[in-house]
Design an enzyme around this catalytic site. Structure first.
Site, PDB file in Angstrom:
ATOM      1  N   GLU A  44      -4.417  -9.380   3.358  1.00 55.05           N
ATOM      2  CA  GLU A  44      -5.362  -8.964   4.408  1.00 55.05           C
ATOM      3  C   GLU A  44      -6.661  -9.767   4.429  1.00 55.05           C
ATOM      4  O   GLU A  44      -7.107 -10.205   5.492  1.00 55.05           O
ATOM      5  CB  GLU A  44      -5.704  -7.464   4.263  1.00 55.05           C
ATOM      6  CG  GLU A  44      -4.605  -6.528   4.753  1.00 55.05           C
ATOM      7  CD  GLU A  44      -3.581  -6.186   3.692  1.00 55.05           C
ATOM      8  OE1 GLU A  44      -3.468  -6.931   2.691  1.00 55.05           O
ATOM      9  OE2 GLU A  44      -2.895  -5.163   3.861  1.00 55.05           O
ATOM     10  N   GLU A  64       0.834  -1.211   0.000  1.00 50.63           N
ATOM     11  CA  GLU A  64       0.000   0.000   0.000  1.00 50.63           C
ATOM     12  C   GLU A  64       0.869   1.261   0.000  1.00 50.63           C
ATOM     13  O   GLU A  64       0.544   2.248  -0.659  1.00 50.63           O
ATOM     14  CB  GLU A  64      -0.959  -0.043   1.195  1.00 50.63           C
ATOM     15  CG  GLU A  64      -1.997  -1.153   1.006  1.00 50.63           C
ATOM     16  CD  GLU A  64      -2.921  -1.308   2.200  1.00 50.63           C
ATOM     17  OE1 GLU A  64      -2.434  -1.722   3.264  1.00 50.63           O
ATOM     18  OE2 GLU A  64      -4.116  -0.998   2.069  1.00 50.63           O
TER      19      GLU A  64
HETATM   20  N1  CO8 Z   1       5.486  -8.298  11.232  1.00 42.38           N
HETATM   21  C1  CO8 Z   1       6.397  -8.518  12.198  1.00 42.38           C
HETATM   22  N2  CO8 Z   1       7.532  -9.246  11.990  1.00 42.38           N
HETATM   23  C2  CO8 Z   1       7.729  -9.770  10.755  1.00 42.38           C
HETATM   24  C3  CO8 Z   1       6.807  -9.567   9.710  1.00 42.38           C
HETATM   25  C4  CO8 Z   1       5.640  -8.790   9.975  1.00 42.38           C
HETATM   26  N3  CO8 Z   1       4.722  -8.524   9.040  1.00 42.38           N
HETATM   27  N4  CO8 Z   1       7.258 -10.211   8.611  1.00 42.38           N
HETATM   28  C5  CO8 Z   1       8.426 -10.788   8.969  1.00 42.38           C
HETATM   29  N5  CO8 Z   1       8.710 -10.523  10.249  1.00 42.38           N
HETATM   30  C6  CO8 Z   1       9.875 -10.950  11.017  1.00 42.38           C
HETATM   31  C7  CO8 Z   1       9.792 -12.432  11.389  1.00 42.38           C
HETATM   32  O1  CO8 Z   1       9.002 -12.613  12.540  1.00 42.38           O
HETATM   33  C8  CO8 Z   1      11.240 -12.766  11.585  1.00 42.38           C
HETATM   34  O2  CO8 Z   1      11.646 -12.291  12.858  1.00 42.38           O
HETATM   35  P1  CO8 Z   1      12.527 -13.227  13.854  1.00 42.38           P
HETATM   36  O3  CO8 Z   1      13.822 -13.451  13.098  1.00 42.38           O
HETATM   37  O4  CO8 Z   1      12.676 -12.391  15.087  1.00 42.38           O
HETATM   38  O5  CO8 Z   1      11.754 -14.476  14.038  1.00 42.38           O
HETATM   39  C9  CO8 Z   1      11.961 -11.918  10.550  1.00 42.38           C
HETATM   40  O6  CO8 Z   1      11.042 -10.875  10.206  1.00 42.38           O
HETATM   41  C10 CO8 Z   1      12.301 -12.687   9.287  1.00 42.38           C
HETATM   42  O7  CO8 Z   1      11.104 -13.262   8.800  1.00 42.38           O
HETATM   43  P2  CO8 Z   1      10.994 -14.823   8.408  1.00 42.38           P
HETATM   44  O8  CO8 Z   1      11.954 -15.642   9.209  1.00 42.38           O
HETATM   45  O9  CO8 Z   1       9.543 -15.192   8.461  1.00 42.38           O
HETATM   46  O10 CO8 Z   1      11.511 -14.771   6.894  1.00 42.38           O
HETATM   47  P3  CO8 Z   1      11.124 -15.766   5.735  1.00 42.38           P
HETATM   48  O11 CO8 Z   1      12.033 -15.445   4.608  1.00 42.38           O
HETATM   49  O12 CO8 Z   1      11.087 -17.185   6.224  1.00 42.38           O
HETATM   50  O13 CO8 Z   1       9.608 -15.400   5.333  1.00 42.38           O
HETATM   51  C11 CO8 Z   1       7.818 -13.899   4.768  1.00 42.38           C
HETATM   52  C12 CO8 Z   1       9.339 -14.144   4.784  1.00 42.38           C
HETATM   53  C13 CO8 Z   1       7.134 -14.891   3.796  1.00 42.38           C
HETATM   54  C14 CO8 Z   1       7.572 -12.465   4.280  1.00 42.38           C
HETATM   55  C15 CO8 Z   1       7.242 -14.106   6.178  1.00 42.38           C
HETATM   56  O14 CO8 Z   1       8.042 -13.377   7.094  1.00 42.38           O
HETATM   57  C16 CO8 Z   1       5.830 -13.632   6.335  1.00 42.38           C
HETATM   58  O15 CO8 Z   1       4.918 -14.307   5.864  1.00 42.38           O
HETATM   59  N6  CO8 Z   1       5.613 -12.468   6.986  1.00 42.38           N
HETATM   60  C17 CO8 Z   1       4.301 -11.933   7.235  1.00 42.38           C
HETATM   61  C18 CO8 Z   1       3.730 -11.281   5.983  1.00 42.38           C
HETATM   62  C19 CO8 Z   1       2.354 -10.727   6.261  1.00 42.38           C
HETATM   63  O16 CO8 Z   1       1.389 -11.460   6.308  1.00 42.38           O
HETATM   64  N7  CO8 Z   1       2.285  -9.403   6.506  1.00 42.38           N
HETATM   65  C20 CO8 Z   1       1.084  -8.751   6.901  1.00 42.38           C
HETATM   66  C21 CO8 Z   1       0.384  -8.292   5.696  1.00 42.38           C
HETATM   67  S1  CO8 Z   1      -1.244  -7.710   6.087  1.00 42.38           S
HETATM   68  C22 CO8 Z   1      -1.035  -6.080   6.496  1.00 42.38           C
HETATM   69  O17 CO8 Z   1       0.003  -5.513   6.274  1.00 42.38           O
HETATM   70  C23 CO8 Z   1      -2.204  -5.344   7.085  1.00 42.38           C
HETATM   71  C24 CO8 Z   1      -2.446  -5.571   8.556  1.00 42.38           C
HETATM   72  C25 CO8 Z   1      -2.588  -7.012   8.944  1.00 42.38           C
HETATM   73  C26 CO8 Z   1      -3.163  -7.267  10.340  1.00 42.38           C
HETATM   74  C27 CO8 Z   1      -3.550  -8.745  10.548  1.00 42.38           C
HETATM   75  C28 CO8 Z   1      -4.290  -9.041  11.847  1.00 42.38           C
HETATM   76  C29 CO8 Z   1      -4.874 -10.473  11.926  1.00 42.38           C
END
Ligand code: CO8
Length: 239
Positions: A135, A115
């Site tokens: 989302e 976004e």
């Molecule tokens: N928020 C907080 N921390 C995050 C996020 C995030 N969105 N994404 C990644 N991180 C952190 C991980 O927790 C991890 O931290 P740590 O090393 O301390 O465990 C670090 O970043 C590295 O991440 P990964 O180990 O997961 O890295 P990968 O390469 O294995 O995976 C991904 C990468 C696929 C991007 C994976 O991290 C992921 O799926 N992240 C979440 C993506 C997501 O769904 N974002 C939210 C989108 S929706 C939105 O923005 C609107 C609001 C949503 C609210 C929902 C309420 C229910």
């Protein structure tokens, strides 16, 4: 402006460089980042020396992996509500900037990260980008304009596909669908964005601002009204 916890801001040759700087959390968009961004963008808005802005993400894995899910899941509801209201303010602030914004995109560009990119005027991506709006799959709506900006950028059909099915796009698909303007090798991403920014800086800033204003201002008008708007802005630019 002081130093920020989650953002790096630098100014050079008329270009404002904004870096989302939480690489260990894939630059997840936190409340602190919202506040820092608000402060930086407010300063940019009032700064005539900044003629164009580049927004990028620190580290090599992501532009921004969306809202900070850890923070989001622990926020009490009143705070959440306030957060959503403030978010709207930040998004309005994005829309109110007269200077062109360029998003330099690499790695994950998800949720709020996508976004933010869609509030920019130009999107330049490296080949490794994954775009997505997860989302709806999480039981919420994209709360930062995604349901409105995406169809305006790529059209109804592609937008509904991404929003309703959670479809993710890689850079080349995003290019074909008009979500990004250019795809360049990752080691050329920064330089390409800089070159584009310098080109914009070399133009008359009133013409640049006028063109941006005419395009966005005309989008929700009839063609006749929009042509009238263009005429008015062109006259002001020529003064
Ligand atoms: N928020 C907080 N921390 C995050 C996020 C995030 N969105 N994404 C990644 N991180 C952190 C991980 O927790 C991890 O931290 P740590 O090393 O301390 O465990 C670090 O970043 C590295 O991440 P990964 O180990 O997961 O890295 P990968 O390469 O294995 O995976 C991904 C990468 C696929 C991007 C994976 O991290 C992921 O799926 N992240 C979440 C993506 C997501 O769904 N974002 C939210 C989108 S929706 C939105 O923005 C609107 C609001 C949503 C609210 C929902 C309420 C229910």
């Amino acid at each position: 402006m002081g130093a920020f916890e989650t953002i790096i801001y630098e100014k050079c040759d008329g270009i404002g460089h904004v870096t989302l700087n939480r690489p260990k959390a894939l630059n997840a968009f936190s409340v602190r980042m919202r506040d820092d961004l608000h402060e930086v963008l407010s300063a940019i808005k009032a700064d005539d020396e900044v003629r164009v802005v580049i927004i990028r993400g620190a580290g090599d894995k992501a532009f921004c992996a969306g809202a900070d899910l850890k923070e989001f899941l622990t926020a009490p509801s009143v705070i959440q509500a306030r957060r959503i209201r403030s978010l709207r303010d930040l998004w309005r602030l994005f829309l109110s900037l007269q200077q062109p914004l360029i998003a330099a995109l690499h790695g994950y560009v998800l949720g709020s990260g996508m976004e933010i990119a869609m509030f920019c005027d130009l999107r330049i991506a490296s080949p490794d980008v994954t775009f997505g709006l997860p989302e709806v799959g999480l039981g919420i709506l994209p709360g930062a304009g995604g349901t409105q900006t995406l169809p305006r950028i790529i059209g109804l059909s592609g937008a509904l596909d991404m929003l309703l099915t959670g479809r993710r796009l890689r850079s080349q698909e995003a290019l074909a669908m008009g979500l990004v303007n250019r795809v360049v090798p990752v080691d050329r991403l920064s330089q390409t964005c800089n070159d584009i920014a310098l080109k914009i800086v070399s133009f008359d800033s009133r013409a640049v601002k006028g063109a941006k204003q005419a395009v966005y201002g005309g989008m929700d008008l009839t063609l006749e009204q929009a042509l009238e708007l263009e005429k008015r802005i062109a006259e002001i630019v020529r003064l």
